[in-house]
Design a protein around this motif. Structure first.
Motif, PDB file in Angstrom:
ATOM      1  N   CYS A  65      36.697 104.627  83.609  1.00 20.20           N
ATOM      2  CA  CYS A  65      35.554 104.313  84.456  1.00 20.20           C
ATOM      3  C   CYS A  65      34.888 105.643  84.818  1.00 20.20           C
ATOM      4  N   TRP A  66      33.698 105.869  84.297  1.00 18.44           N
ATOM      5  CA  TRP A  66      32.971 107.112  84.567  1.00 18.44           C
ATOM      6  C   TRP A  66      32.098 106.938  85.805  1.00 18.44           C
ATOM      7  N   ILE A  67      32.255 107.850  86.753  1.00 18.81           N
ATOM      8  CA  ILE A  67      31.438 107.909  87.957  1.00 18.81           C
ATOM      9  C   ILE A  67      30.455 109.055  87.730  1.00 18.81           C
ATOM     10  N   VAL A  68      29.156 108.737  87.599  1.00 18.70           N
ATOM     11  CA  VAL A  68      28.182 109.699  87.079  1.00 18.70           C
ATOM     12  C   VAL A  68      27.145 110.104  88.119  1.00 18.70           C
ATOM     13  N   GLU A  69      27.005 111.411  88.286  1.00 18.52           N
ATOM     14  CA  GLU A  69      25.910 112.001  89.051  1.00 18.52           C
ATOM     15  C   GLU A  69      24.938 112.594  88.032  1.00 18.52           C
ATOM     16  N   VAL A  70      23.656 112.288  88.173  1.00 18.40           N
ATOM     17  CA  VAL A  70      22.624 112.847  87.302  1.00 18.40           C
ATOM     18  C   VAL A  70      21.861 113.869  88.122  1.00 18.40           C
ATOM     19  N   LYS A  71      21.808 115.111  87.628  1.00 17.51           N
ATOM     20  CA  LYS A  71      21.192 116.168  88.418  1.00 17.51           C
ATOM     21  C   LYS A  71      20.557 117.209  87.500  1.00 17.51           C
ATOM     22  N   PRO A  72      19.238 117.429  87.617  1.00 15.72           N
ATOM     23  CA  PRO A  72      18.612 118.517  86.859  1.00 15.72           C
ATOM     24  C   PRO A  72      19.186 119.864  87.274  1.00 15.72           C
ATOM     25  N   GLY A  73      19.332 120.751  86.343  1.00 14.73           N
ATOM     26  CA  GLY A  73      19.789 122.104  86.639  1.00 14.73           C
ATOM     27  C   GLY A  73      21.285 122.299  86.590  1.00 14.73           C
ATOM     28  N   GLY A  74      22.050 121.241  86.655  1.00 17.90           N
ATOM     29  CA  GLY A  74      23.503 121.329  86.494  1.00 17.90           C
ATOM     30  C   GLY A  74      24.200 122.269  87.450  1.00 17.90           C
ATOM     31  N   GLY A  75      23.804 122.302  88.690  1.00 22.28           N
ATOM     32  CA  GLY A  75      24.401 123.212  89.652  1.00 22.28           C
ATOM     33  C   GLY A  75      25.646 122.671  90.318  1.00 22.28           C
ATOM     34  N   THR A  76      26.125 123.448  91.282  1.00 13.37           N
ATOM     35  CA  THR A  76      27.348 123.085  91.989  1.00 13.37           C
ATOM     36  C   THR A  76      27.200 121.803  92.801  1.00 13.37           C
ATOM     37  N   ALA A  77      25.990 121.514  93.259  1.00 17.12           N
ATOM     38  CA  ALA A  77      25.783 120.282  94.025  1.00 17.12           C
ATOM     39  C   ALA A  77      26.093 119.056  93.170  1.00 17.12           C
TER      40      ALA A  77
END
Length: 159
Positions: A65-77
């Motif tokens: 089960c993948w829990i996915v955050e999508v975020k431009p820039g791929g930073g620590t946040a």
């Protein structure tokens, strides 16, 4: 999902979507569930949903089960969000499958990749970075003067 997130997500689905059996979006995890004295079950679960954190996407694939955050820039946040959401999913008993925290981004910084690997967060950077100007010149004249004064190899400085 925000507009820039959606563009990255669409590229991810184009490249990797066939690897998953199902997807859910804006999934609520956590939240505060008031006591029974605070209202009907419907009212209390409504409050829980309102106060819950919302995961960009949950993907199912064979055995995970993948829990996915999508975020431009791929930073620590993005790494931190994926990790927090995965911990909440485990605490809430969200899935009987092993939970995998994932950051989907348009680019990944080597330092962030190092940290993500140590924290067991999968980072997937889709190719073709967004056609958006992400360079912001926040440097002021005062900042430039300070940097010039600190650089001994600059004109007028001594090495």
């Amino acid at each position: 999902m925000a507009k820039l997130d959606a563009a990255i997500w669409e590229r991810f689905l184009d490249q990797y979507g066939a690897n998953f059996t199902s997807a859910a979006y804006d999934v609520a995890l956590g939240g505060f569930l008031p006591d029974e004295s605070e209202g009907t079950l419907e009212q209390r679960t409504g409050w829980q949903y309102t106060t819950a954190l919302k995961v960009d996407a949950v993907l199912l694939r064979e055995g995970e089960c993948w829990i996915v955050e999508v975020k431009p820039g791929g930073g620590t946040a993005g790494v931190g969000a994926a990790l927090c959401y995965a911990l909440l999913a485990e605490r809430d008993g969200f899935s009987p499958l092993p939970v995998v925290p994932v950051l989907v981004t348009d680019r990944a910084n080597p330092d962030v990749l190092f940290c993500a690997e140590r924290l067991a967060v999968t980072v997937i950077a889709v190719d073709e970075p967004l056609n958006v100007d992400t360079d912001v010149d926040d440097e002021t004249d005062e900042d430039r003067e300070l940097m010039d004064a600190l650089d001994p190899t600059d004109e007028g400085g001594e090495a």
